[in-house]
Design an enzyme around this catalytic site. Structure first.
Site, mmCIF file in Angstrom:
data_model
loop_
_atom_site.group_PDB
_atom_site.id
_atom_site.type_symbol
_atom_site.label_atom_id
_atom_site.label_comp_id
_atom_site.label_asym_id
_atom_site.label_seq_id
_atom_site.Cartn_x
_atom_site.Cartn_y
_atom_site.Cartn_z
ATOM 1 N N LYS A 23 0.807 -1.231 0.000
ATOM 2 C CA LYS A 23 0.000 0.000 0.000
ATOM 3 C C LYS A 23 0.841 1.283 0.000
ATOM 4 O O LYS A 23 0.374 2.317 -0.464
ATOM 5 C CB LYS A 23 -0.939 0.023 1.210
ATOM 6 C CG LYS A 23 -2.096 -0.949 1.095
ATOM 7 C CD LYS A 23 -3.058 -0.775 2.256
ATOM 8 C CE LYS A 23 -4.123 -1.847 2.252
ATOM 9 N NZ LYS A 23 -5.087 -1.715 3.328
ATOM 10 N N ASP A 39 -9.845 2.986 2.776
ATOM 11 C CA ASP A 39 -9.941 2.260 4.059
ATOM 12 C C ASP A 39 -10.545 3.131 5.167
ATOM 13 O O ASP A 39 -11.418 2.687 5.922
ATOM 14 C CB ASP A 39 -8.545 1.802 4.526
ATOM 15 C CG ASP A 39 -8.087 0.539 3.808
ATOM 16 O OD1 ASP A 39 -8.939 -0.246 3.355
ATOM 17 O OD2 ASP A 39 -6.859 0.346 3.699
ATOM 18 N N ALA A 58 -0.602 1.279 14.430
ATOM 19 C CA ALA A 58 -0.094 2.392 13.604
ATOM 20 C C ALA A 58 0.371 1.846 12.263
ATOM 21 O O ALA A 58 1.257 2.405 11.619
ATOM 22 C CB ALA A 58 1.041 3.104 14.331
HETATM 23 P P1 NAP Z 1 -0.010 -3.846 9.336
HETATM 24 O O1 NAP Z 1 0.265 -2.657 8.496
HETATM 25 O O2 NAP Z 1 0.868 -5.032 9.252
HETATM 26 O O3 NAP Z 1 -0.066 -3.340 10.882
HETATM 27 C C1 NAP Z 1 -0.216 -4.252 11.938
HETATM 28 C C2 NAP Z 1 -0.425 -3.489 13.250
HETATM 29 O O4 NAP Z 1 -0.682 -4.454 14.284
HETATM 30 C C3 NAP Z 1 0.782 -2.675 13.702
HETATM 31 O O5 NAP Z 1 0.366 -1.549 14.416
HETATM 32 C C4 NAP Z 1 1.493 -3.686 14.637
HETATM 33 O O6 NAP Z 1 2.316 -3.064 15.598
HETATM 34 C C5 NAP Z 1 0.309 -4.305 15.309
HETATM 35 N N1 NAP Z 1 0.611 -5.634 15.862
HETATM 36 C C6 NAP Z 1 0.845 -6.785 15.184
HETATM 37 N N2 NAP Z 1 1.088 -7.801 16.033
HETATM 38 C C7 NAP Z 1 0.988 -7.274 17.289
HETATM 39 C C8 NAP Z 1 1.147 -7.813 18.593
HETATM 40 N N3 NAP Z 1 1.437 -9.105 18.785
HETATM 41 N N4 NAP Z 1 0.987 -6.991 19.650
HETATM 42 C C9 NAP Z 1 0.688 -5.677 19.478
HETATM 43 N N5 NAP Z 1 0.535 -5.098 18.261
HETATM 44 C C10 NAP Z 1 0.690 -5.903 17.181
HETATM 45 O O7 NAP Z 1 -1.498 -4.409 9.050
HETATM 46 P P2 NAP Z 1 -2.803 -3.577 8.610
HETATM 47 O O8 NAP Z 1 -2.944 -3.595 7.140
HETATM 48 O O9 NAP Z 1 -2.806 -2.275 9.296
HETATM 49 O O10 NAP Z 1 -3.963 -4.561 9.192
HETATM 50 C C11 NAP Z 1 -4.198 -4.686 10.581
HETATM 51 C C12 NAP Z 1 -5.432 -5.546 10.814
HETATM 52 O O11 NAP Z 1 -6.571 -4.887 10.270
HETATM 53 C C13 NAP Z 1 -5.394 -6.917 10.140
HETATM 54 O O12 NAP Z 1 -5.984 -7.850 11.008
HETATM 55 C C14 NAP Z 1 -6.261 -6.753 8.895
HETATM 56 O O13 NAP Z 1 -6.882 -7.952 8.490
HETATM 57 C C15 NAP Z 1 -7.302 -5.771 9.414
HETATM 58 N N6 NAP Z 1 -7.883 -4.953 8.337
HETATM 59 C C16 NAP Z 1 -9.249 -4.944 8.223
HETATM 60 C C17 NAP Z 1 -9.834 -4.184 7.238
HETATM 61 C C18 NAP Z 1 -11.327 -4.174 7.098
HETATM 62 O O14 NAP Z 1 -11.810 -3.730 6.049
HETATM 63 N N7 NAP Z 1 -12.092 -4.594 8.085
HETATM 64 C C19 NAP Z 1 -9.051 -3.407 6.350
HETATM 65 C C20 NAP Z 1 -7.665 -3.429 6.513
HETATM 66 C C21 NAP Z 1 -7.085 -4.212 7.518
HETATM 67 P P3 NAP Z 1 3.889 -2.753 15.288
HETATM 68 O O15 NAP Z 1 3.917 -1.431 14.557
HETATM 69 O O16 NAP Z 1 4.502 -2.699 16.630
HETATM 70 O O17 NAP Z 1 4.398 -3.890 14.441
#
Ligand code: NAP
Length: 281
Positions: free
Chosen positions: A69, A104, A129
């Site tokens: 992205k 999003d 974040a």
């Molecule tokens: P991403 O860019 O990989 O970000 C992941 C986030 O989760 C970061 O803030 C990360 O923290 C945190 N994280 C991961 N493992 C963790 C842990 N064990 N403890 C604490 N924090 C943790 O992913 P993303 O694209 O933002 O997606 C995040 C979630 O949202 C996913 O589950 C995805 O499926 C969901 N999502 C849903 C939609 C929807 O339409 N409903 C759309 C997009 C995403 P760090 O910075 O410390 O690594």
């Protein structure tokens, strides 16, 4: 049936086996009798070449997912104002140019609105974040939230997002480390709690970013994770009397916004939810 006039759309990312976007978009195309198809395009190697190739093949639009992205911004010609501020793109429209958008954040706000939750004037605590958190944070500010507190495991990443929001949206928000002490200290002064970390997502369904005992009945708890739909956080929030919103609405609305950008259509939101719901169950 696919023929020489079929318009091609799709999603790029890696990996895409579990993406629900093809199901959702092809359902809409069939339902609205549009001669369009939506295809997964896994990009294993060279994103730049993939984008140029899709444009050359007259693909009309794509969604972008993890991990591209942010990188994809380097390979497109124009960004709309929001995606430029957000610094990430989840939708490209191909015309004679490649134009980037991010749907999003608006998807998240519409999901809250479906639950009769207005963001204007509200105090929001945003967990995470990453890519999704970034779009949601900016959109919360565009919609007029009064306070925004970003909590992230890696504090520097949260600080960077808070700094960018200050610089690009002229809004002062706090960023702190996501830990139990800080959660306990601040959660009682918050109207809306949004989990945009991947904690609680399949297969780690027994994880939650917030201890149950500090959840309370004046909170709205929105978890954007959609697999499972009822995360541990949402179950416990419900048990503590909070209003809850799951990730399905955001998923549908971000897709619907992409369809509006590509085709200027009004997609059947409720049917899209139904199709995804029956799949997720
Ligand atoms: P991403 O860019 O990989 O970000 C992941 C986030 O989760 C970061 O803030 C990360 O923290 C945190 N994280 C991961 N493992 C963790 C842990 N064990 N403890 C604490 N924090 C943790 O992913 P993303 O694209 O933002 O997606 C995040 C979630 O949202 C996913 O589950 C995805 O499926 C969901 N999502 C849903 C939609 C929807 O339409 N409903 C759309 C997009 C995403 P760090 O910075 O410390 O690594």
């Amino acid at each position: 049936m696919i023929n020489g006039s079929t318009k091609i759309f799709g999603i790029i990312g890696f990996s895409l086996e579990h993406s629900l976007s093809p199901l959702m978009h092809n359902y809409v195309f069939n339902y609205m009798k549009l001669n369009c198809v939506y295809v997964p395009f896994p990009v294993k190697r060279d994103l730049k070449k993939a984008i140029i190739g899709l444009h050359e093949l007259d693909v009309k639009g794509v969604n972008i997912t993890i991990p591209y992205k942010e990188e994809v911004i380097n390979y497109i010609d124009e960004l709309d104002e929001k995606s430029r501020k957000i610094g990430s793109v989840n939708t490209i429209k191909f015309t004679d140019k490649k134009i980037g958008y991010n749907t999003d954040g608006i998807g998240a706000i519409k999901a809250l609105k479906d639950g009769n939750i207005e963001v204007k004037g509200k105090k929001v605590m945003l967990l995470g974040a990453g890519g999704a958190a970034r779009s949601i944070a900016f959109q919360l500010v565009f919609e007029g939230c009064s306070d925004l507190l970003i909590l992230n495991r890696t504090k520097e990443r949260g600080d960077k997002l808070a700094r960018e929001i200050m610089e690009k949206a002229d809004f002062s928000c706090k960023s702190m480390k996501l830990d139990q002490k800080i959660l306990s200290e601040y959660i009682h002064d918050v109207d809306i709690l949004i989990n945009s970390t991947s904690l609680g997502m399949y297969p780690n369904v027994n994880e939650s970013p917030v201890p149950k005992e500090i959840l309370h009945d004046e909170l709205v708890v929105f978890d954007i994770v959609y697999n499972p739909l009822k995360t541990k956080l949402l179950k416990e929030a419900e048990e503590m009397g909070a209003k809850t919103i799951d990730g399905l609405g955001m998923l549908v609305h971000q897709g619907a916004e992409s369809l509006r950008i590509w085709l200027d259509i009004d997609p059947p939101i409720d049917l899209m939810k139904k199709v995804l719901l029956s799949h997720l169950k």
